[in-house]
Design an enzyme around this catalytic site. Structure first.
Site, PDB file in Angstrom:
ATOM      1  N   CYS A 144       0.815  -1.222   0.000  1.00 22.44           N
ATOM      2  CA  CYS A 144       0.000   0.000   0.000  1.00 22.44           C
ATOM      3  C   CYS A 144       0.844   1.266   0.000  1.00 22.44           C
ATOM      4  O   CYS A 144       0.641   2.166  -0.825  1.00 22.44           O
ATOM      5  CB  CYS A 144      -0.977  -0.032   1.174  1.00 22.44           C
TER       6      CYS A 144
ATOM      7  N   HIS B  62      -2.565   1.453   6.789  1.00 23.14           N
ATOM      8  CA  HIS B  62      -2.944   1.310   5.382  1.00 23.14           C
ATOM      9  C   HIS B  62      -3.140   2.694   4.775  1.00 23.14           C
ATOM     10  O   HIS B  62      -3.557   3.638   5.457  1.00 23.14           O
ATOM     11  CB  HIS B  62      -4.230   0.492   5.235  1.00 23.14           C
TER      12      HIS B  62
ATOM     13  N   HIS C  24      -5.896   1.855  -4.234  1.00 23.25           N
ATOM     14  CA  HIS C  24      -4.963   1.325  -3.230  1.00 23.25           C
ATOM     15  C   HIS C  24      -4.550  -0.088  -3.590  1.00 23.25           C
ATOM     16  O   HIS C  24      -5.151  -0.731  -4.458  1.00 23.25           O
ATOM     17  CB  HIS C  24      -5.587   1.381  -1.832  1.00 23.25           C
TER      18      HIS C  24
END
Length: 347
Positions: A262, A310, A322
């Site tokens: 990520c 994240h 993402h």
């Protein structure tokens, strides 16, 4: 003879009774064992429960991944510092050799003119520390000798300082590599547990784990629209890069160009836009100006979970791009699919 028969009958009867009792008890034990085993067996988890456990393992793996990324960044920096120290020490050793050669020329001239100064004998010995500690040497030496001895003294001391700093960096690097190993083992362990859980599902159920939050692939119009709404050209370039990487696989620790985790995706997107971002989510959130969720614009970084584990790139209309986890490639997804933790406008 009656007395002989009675014991035999008792023995036979007792044997039958014991045998019957043993069979009865064994049967009861078997029945109890089977009944207990059936009664205490854990029920098979449903597909939804497996998905929930897998999601939790992925999230825990991502926390460990970001810790790994941070440790790797520090290890890389320590390795670079160590290399720089070694290069500098090598340069200083070259200068030291030049200074010693100059002293040797002075010594040769003195020898030809009738003798070698005792101080120079010490200077050229295999143990130069002996003469560096003696202040009388500098006083006895001529002006040229003083200058050369000063150079040797300076280079030796600086080399020793560099070697000391290098020893510190070697120790730091060793510690960083051990930390990397711990985080790597944590990540791989979590991902292996998730893989084993997913293997219990049918092919369709496994596909649902990766596809349940997917959106249809955006067209060029959506990409251009998001870039046009970005607050500046660099944010627009980062958004355009993220759209180009849709479908790329998630690989933990990867920063592109063909696979990402990520924070690796966000770092690569802004690198393509000419902006250097830190490697980890918990550092990236401080790499720009915080913006409230109500003011999000394309190019903003959006962060999730209480540990800031994240990150994605906002592309407008409540959507982000993402790199989710190993079950799904880089994709467009709603910002509200995970617990929102904050947002940053990088440029």
């Amino acid at each position: 003879m009656g007395t002989h028969r009675r014991p035999r009958q008792r023995a036979t009867g007792g044997g039958r009774a014991r045998t019957a009792a043993t069979i009865t008890l064994a049967g009861a034990a078997t029945a109890t064992g089977l009944g207990g085993g059936t009664g205490h067996a854990d029920p098979q988890p449903t597909a939804a429960q497996v998905r929930a456990k897998v999601d939790k393992l992925y999230q825990e793996a991502e926390v460990a991944t970001e810790k790994y990324n941070g440790a790797k960044e520090k290890a890389d920096a320590a390795e670079q510092r160590l290399e720089d120290l070694r290069d500098e020490a090598a340069r200083k050793e070259d200068r030291l050799n030049s200074a010693r050669e100059a002293l040797g020329s002075v010594a040769a001239a003195q020898y030809r003119s009738g003798g070698l100064d005792p101080a120079l004998q010490l200077a050229l010995s295999s143990d130069p520390d002996r003469y560096l500690d003696g202040a009388a040497f500098a006083e006895r030496a001529g002006s040229q000798q003083q200058a050369e001895v000063g150079r040797v003294r300076k280079e030796l001391r600086e080399i020793e300082q560099l070697r000391g700093a290098a020893r510190v960096e070697v120790s730091s690097l060793k510690s960083r590599r051990a930390e990397l190993k711990r985080h790597r083992e944590t990540v791989t362990g979590k991902l292996e547990s998730a893989r084993r859980l997913l293997s219990r599902l049918t092919t369709k159920e496994r596909a649902d784990v990766g596809d349940r939050a997917s959106r249809s692939a955006p067209g060029p119009r959506e990409s251009l629209s998001a870039s046009a709404q970005a607050p500046n050209s660099r944010a627009a370039a980062a958004v355009a890069y993220a759209y180009q990487k849709l479908g790329s696989p998630y690989v933990w620790g990867a920063t592109g160009p063909n696979a990402f985790d990520c924070s690796g995706l966000t770092q690569a997107a802004y690198r393509a836009a000419g902006v250097s971002l830190p490697r980890t989510t918990y550092a990236q959130i401080d790499a720009g100006r915080r913006v409230p969720r109500s003011e999000l614009a394309p190019g903003d970084l959006v962060f999730f979970y209480s540990g800031i584990s994240h990150v994605g790139i906002y592309v407008g209309n409540g959507q982000m791009i993402h790199a989710p986890n190993p079950s799904a490639p880089v994709r467009v997804a709603p910002v509200d699919e995970m617990p929102f933790a904050g947002a940053t406008r990088v440029v």
